[in-house]
Design a protein around this motif. Structure first.
Motif, short mmCIF file in Angstrom:
data_model
loop_
_atom_site.label_atom_id
_atom_site.label_comp_id
_atom_site.label_asym_id
_atom_site.label_seq_id
_atom_site.Cartn_x
_atom_site.Cartn_y
_atom_site.Cartn_z
N MET A 265 0.89 -1.06 0.01
CA MET A 265 -0.08 -0.13 -0.05
C MET A 265 0.97 1.17 -0.02
O MET A 265 2.03 1.30 0.70
N ALA A 266 0.44 2.26 -0.30
CA ALA A 266 1.21 3.61 -0.52
C ALA A 266 0.86 4.23 0.86
O ALA A 266 -0.10 3.79 1.87
N GLU A 267 2.06 4.89 1.07
CA GLU A 267 2.22 5.52 2.51
C GLU A 267 2.45 6.93 2.43
O GLU A 267 2.84 7.59 1.60
N VAL A 268 2.04 7.75 3.60
CA VAL A 268 2.05 9.09 3.77
C VAL A 268 2.47 9.25 5.28
O VAL A 268 1.99 8.77 6.14
N HIS A 269 3.72 10.00 5.46
CA HIS A 269 3.97 10.24 6.59
C HIS A 269 3.96 11.92 6.77
O HIS A 269 4.09 12.73 6.09
N VAL A 270 3.22 12.20 7.79
CA VAL A 270 2.99 13.70 8.10
C VAL A 270 4.04 14.04 9.45
O VAL A 270 3.56 13.21 10.52
N ILE A 271 4.87 15.03 9.13
CA ILE A 271 5.67 15.18 10.70
C ILE A 271 5.61 16.76 10.69
O ILE A 271 5.90 17.24 9.70
N GLY A 272 5.42 17.25 11.69
CA GLY A 272 5.40 18.76 12.00
C GLY A 272 4.93 19.17 13.29
O GLY A 272 5.18 18.16 14.30
N GLN A 273 4.26 20.45 13.18
CA GLN A 273 3.88 20.85 14.51
C GLN A 273 2.93 21.90 14.57
O GLN A 273 2.83 22.51 13.17
N ILE A 274 1.91 22.03 15.32
CA ILE A 274 1.27 23.08 15.61
C ILE A 274 1.86 24.33 16.21
O ILE A 274 2.30 24.32 17.46
N VAL A 275 2.38 25.22 15.54
CA VAL A 275 3.28 26.34 15.92
C VAL A 275 2.54 27.26 17.08
O VAL A 275 2.92 27.49 18.33
N GLY A 276 1.42 27.69 16.59
CA GLY A 276 0.63 28.68 17.68
C GLY A 276 -0.46 29.29 16.83
O GLY A 276 -0.83 28.76 15.86
N ALA A 277 -0.75 30.41 17.51
CA ALA A 277 -2.23 31.06 16.86
C ALA A 277 -1.93 32.60 17.12
O ALA A 277 -1.30 33.02 18.01
#
Length: 175
Positions: free
Chosen positions: A1-13
């Motif tokens: 199966m195809a794969e998706v990696h999502v790596i990051g952050q919710i910085v702020g508002a």
């Protein structure tokens, strides 16, 4: 199966009229998607800006999906809340953003809104706190009945996400 990696952050508002903000988030996908690692939802800490108007959260997001197709691409559902000096919480805004479908590093800015309600709810919100909330949060990202709501603009949530795509061509999934 195809794969998706999502790596990051919710910085702020930024842009919210309230102080002491925190964010509840969740990831929503279609039926062809399977979460291999990571958590589907979370919550940031409360931040009260001391200098400037940005509430910083730097909340990590690390998700790994497997998929059979592109339908139901992941989208982030955000709820920003404020906390007063008595510890009471009230909704400051709803928002959503699709996870970018191209690989690379992306800076996203998700604008938010909140339901207004009638004049009684607005008066109660001003003096007592609280305010109207959605009964079904899927209205935020489906849009079916969203046009009928009376809303007020909230602020903007800032995200930084890196997207990695794997095995898409091997399994016949074209982006």
């Amino acid at each position: 199966m195809a794969e998706v990696h999502v790596i990051g952050q919710i910085v702020g508002a930024t842009g919210f009229s309230e102080d002491s903000l925190f964010c509840k988030w969740g990831i929503h996908t279609g039926g062809a998607w399977k979460l291999l690692s990571g958590v589907r939802e979370g919550q940031t800490q409360v931040d009260t800006p001391q200098l400037g108007s940005m509430a910083y959260w730097s909340h990590p997001i690390d998700l790994h999906f497997a998929t059979k197709g592109l339908q139901g691409w992941p989208r982030l559902h955000l709820q920003v809340w404020s906390q007063d000096s008595f510890g009471r919480c009230q909704l400051s805004g709803y928002g959503f953003s699709h996870v970018p479908s191209s690989p690379g590093i992306h800076s996203l800015h998700c604008v938010t809104w909140r339901p207004l309600g009638g004049w009684r709810e607005q008066l109660a919100r001003a003096f007592v706190g609280g305010g109207p909330q959605l009964l079904h949060s899927d209205v935020v990202y489906t849009g079916a009945d969203r046009y009928r709501l009376h809303t007020a603009a909230g602020g903007t949530v800032h995200l930084e996400l890196a997207v990695i795509l794997r095995n898409f061509s091997r399994y016949g999934v074209e982006c």
